[in-house]
Design an enzyme around this catalytic site. Structure first.
Site: not given
Lengths: 590, 164
Positions: A280, A283, A300, A320, A359, A362, A367, A504
């Site tokens: 990141e 990037e 994230c 990102s 999560k 996710e 992907e 988190c």
């Protein structure tokens, strides 16, 4: 603030003008029972469990919404009050399923605790509510309407604090229920899987989708190598599930417990947090240099990603392309680690322990199959891991410490602080600063990005460049923040967004607590661990460097892109246009 | 404007969605716009389908779940298409003691539907309500906007004929 004097249970008490009788009483150490009230979502006055007697008032009043006033005389424990509360709870129980023994919330259910506290020992009323099929449509949360007490906390959390509004009250009177739009499953509407509703539900009506069964099965399967990764926030809160005080770090015990459960390797998501910073940061610098899309928004938090895809697709190019640390670790385990160990990706069962319900979703995004198979096979919340530890009979509080396994267990302090709001930004700044200025950072702690304000800003001088950053947590805050931004025209270079208020450490999969002081204690665990680390900057993590040298090449390389980056897509909220067309065709056909 | 071709070859034009846009625009600036919009939308479409509710939700920037909550809260709103003529039989206390339940029975029989049901030909929907405020005329029923007082069950077929 002006103060007023009032009398509660014969004691003269001073309280702030504008506060409620409930708050004043609790401050004075008088604990009025509540059900629909939750400090994080505010009062609604719906359940009437908190009723008290106020002198000269015609009826009992709900203390959670009754303001204090000079000279008020309140009784919180008269026979009339006790009777009323008891009847209210008896009526709530009258339609509640009597399956406490088999309920996820058994032992930590607020209704159960209330019934116990109010001395309810017989079932005075029993009524039948039409039973509804539980809603298992989401990969993250599981809703059982039959257990719902209609307190409305989840609705307030979802709509007002998270700004999503995936669920609302529907119907009225005895038919009232809490429902996604059109009574669809919550997995079929614009829910972003953040799981904050699971943390405010007082009963077992909304819980995380349980994956412990799949993990036990994998652990019992001799044909599988079962590896696990643990997110930073888990170690800051897991102890609470075992009676330890909030703010107790349990990193070593956590690793020991995972080894005892039978995982073949215990890795640290902080390793891939460091890896995230490498990618990141790279990037960010390349966007800064080449005039790419800014501000760069962090990626994230999968709840945040889904929120942006659903509600603010105009910002998708700003996010990102880096996968989250969970998914980077997942991809590295089934490629780099698999190769090193001579394992086929399909023979590895990769588990992650996360403070997060999003999560779970996710991990199942299409992907997230860089290795050819699903990179992360099962996601446990902190609460689910606690269940497994209890089931295995492990005396968690008295465990000896243990270390993460190499090579994916080494991490820097920068990776540690990912678990708290502002942490990703601070970690990124530590590395970006040194890369830009080519000078070592004198003071590693960017205290200006720390704290719990919903939106924070800072400007950091890096040589001749001034980098303007912002930190946002809680999706309601994110929505308001984005509303004030235009994608191509913003004063910010870099913005960290976390779906959950607090980051988190207060995620939807964490032990059930939303109190601010608990957030601060959990944050202090991570900041302390960071301070204790020999390496505190992601780009100095030796194991990450080795991963690049041996395998990935350099940050942003082709292989890094294949394994560690992803894409996003707009999620249709409205099926209106399509539906219109079909409605007309349908009408024509008929 | 969405169009489609019927099997008979005729082109069907559906301009109701454009009309809905106008309704939304008319009310949008007002506080509490949702209820008047749903009201007129129901008049326009005959009921509040998912698509209509979604359209209203997105136009007003409120969640579809909340719109659904309002649409299901008020008994005036209906999610399913209703018949051309709404029959509302009063089951308030006065009407009830004067035999309103007999009226309901007769209507069910005559129309071949249950309460809240719509006849196959789409002509009638049978509903019951609590007190129409005409207790002196009990038992009372309404068909559309017309009030019928002191109704006897055997008069039902004759009354319904007015709407054939």
């Amino acid at each position: 603030m002006a103060k007023v004097k009032l009398t509660i249970d014969g004691r003269e008490i001073e309280a702030e003008q504008g506060s409620t009788v409930l708050e004043a009483a609790r401050q004075a150490g008088i604990d009025i029972p509540t059900l629909c009230y939750h400090p994080a979502v505010g009062p609604s006055g719906a359940c009437r469990v908190c009723v008290v007697e106020v002198e000269r008032a015609k009826t009992l009043v709900a203390s959670c919404v009754y303001p204090v006033a000079e000279g008020l005389v309140v009784k919180t424990n008269s026979a009339r009050v006790r009777n009323a509360r008891k009847t209210v709870v008896e009526l709530l129980i009258s339609t509640h399923p009597q399956d406490c023994l088999c309920c996820d919330r058994n032992g930590r259910c607020e209704l159960q605790a209330l019934a116990n506290r109010l001395g309810i020992r017989t079932e005075r009323f029993r009524a039948q509510k039409p039973q509804r099929e539980p809603d298992a449509s989401s990969v993250s949360i599981y809703r059982d309407q039959n257990k719902c007490v209609l307190c409305g906390r989840c609705v307030t959390m979802c709509r007002d604090i998270q700004g999503v509004g995936a669920i609302s009250f529907a119907y009225r009177g005895q038919r009232t229920l809490i429902s996604p739009s059109f009574e669809h499953g919550v997995g079929e509407v614009e829910c972003v899987n953040c799981g904050q509703c699971t943390k405010v539900c007082p009963v077992g009506a909304i819980v995380e989708k349980d994956e412990t069964g799949a993990v036990w099965d994998a652990l019992d399967n001799p044909g599988l190598t079962v590896v696990v990764q643990v997110a930073p926030a888990v170690r800051a809160a897991l102890g609470e599930e075992f009676g330890m005080a909030p703010g107790t770090s349990v990193t070593g015990k956590l690793v020991r417990a995972l080894h005892m459960l039978g995982f073949d390797a215990v890795f640290d998501t902080q390793f891939s947090a460091d890896l995230t910073i490498m990618e990141e940061g790279h990037e960010f610098l390349s966007r800064l240099k080449s005039g790419g899309k800014l501000p760069l928004l962090t990626s994230c938090s999968p709840g945040w990603i889904k929120y942006c895809e659903t509600f603010h697709p105009e910002f998708l190019d700003n996010i990102s392309t880096c996968k989250s640390p969970q998914q980077m670790m997942g991809a590295v385990i089934k490629s780099y680690y698999a190769k090193a160990k001579g394992l086929k990706p399909e023979n590895i069962f990769s588990v992650s322990v996360m403070p997060c319900t999003a999560k779970k979703y996710e991990a199942r995004r299409p992907e997230m199959r860089a290795s050819g198979v699903q990179d992360v096979d099962a996601v446990l919340t902190t609460r689910e891991l606690a269940k497994m530890i209890r089931m295995a009979g492990i005396d968690f509080a008295n465990l000896e410490d243990d270390d993460f396994d190499s090579p994916l267990g080494e991490s820097s302090g920068a990776g540690t602080i990912f678990g708290v709001t502002g942490g990703v930004m601070e970690a990124a700044l530590r590395s970006v600063y040194e890369i830009v200025t080519k000078k070592p950072l004198a003071d590693l702690e960017f205290t200006q990005v720390r704290g719990f304000e919903g939106v924070r800003e800072a400007e950091i001088a890096m040589g001749s460049t001034r980098v303007k950053v912002a930190i946002v947590h809680g999706l309601g805050n994110a929505g308001r923040f984005l509303a004030g931004l235009r994608p191509g025209d913003s004063p910010y270079h870099f913005v960290e967004v976390m779906a959950c208020p607090g980051g988190c450490i207060m995620g939807g999969g964490q032990p059930l607590s939303l109190e601010q002081d608990v957030a601060e204690k959990r944050a202090s665990v991570l900041y302390q661990e960071d301070r204790n680390k020999a390496v505190r900057k992601s780009h100095e993590n030796i194991a990450v460097r080795r991963l690049y040298d041996e395998f990935l090449g350099k940050p942003g390389s082709e292989l890094a892109h294949k394994l560690l980056h992803t894409t996003y897509g707009e999620r249709a909220r409205a099926r209106v246009e399509e539906a219109r067309r079909q409605a007309v065709i349908g009408a024509a056909g008929a | 404007m969405p169009t489609a071709t019927c099997r008979c070859g005729e082109t069907i034009v559906d301009d109701r969605w454009e009309k809905l846009d106008e309704i939304i625009e008319k009310h949008r600036a007002k506080q509490g716009a949702l209820i008047p919009i749903l009201h007129e939308a129901q008049e326009l479409f005959g009921c509040l389908s998912e698509d209509v509710q979604l359209k209203v939700a997105h136009a007003l920037g409120i969640s579809p779940a909340e719109v659904y909550g309002v649409a299901t809260f008020y008994s005036f709103f209906t999610l399913k298409p209703r018949g051309k003529h709404k029959i509302a039989v009063c089951l308030g206390t006065a009407c009830y003691v004067r035999g309103a339940s007999e009226l309901v029975r007769a209507l069910k029989e005559e129309l071949g539907v249950e309460v809240n049901g719509t006849t196959k030909d789409g002509r009638f929907t049978l509903e019951v309500v609590r007190c129409l405020g005409a207790c002196g005329l009990a038992p009372v029923m309404m068909i559309g906007d017309n009030v019928y007082g002191r109704v006897k069950p055997e008069k039902i077929p004759e009354i319904l004929k007015e709407y054939q």
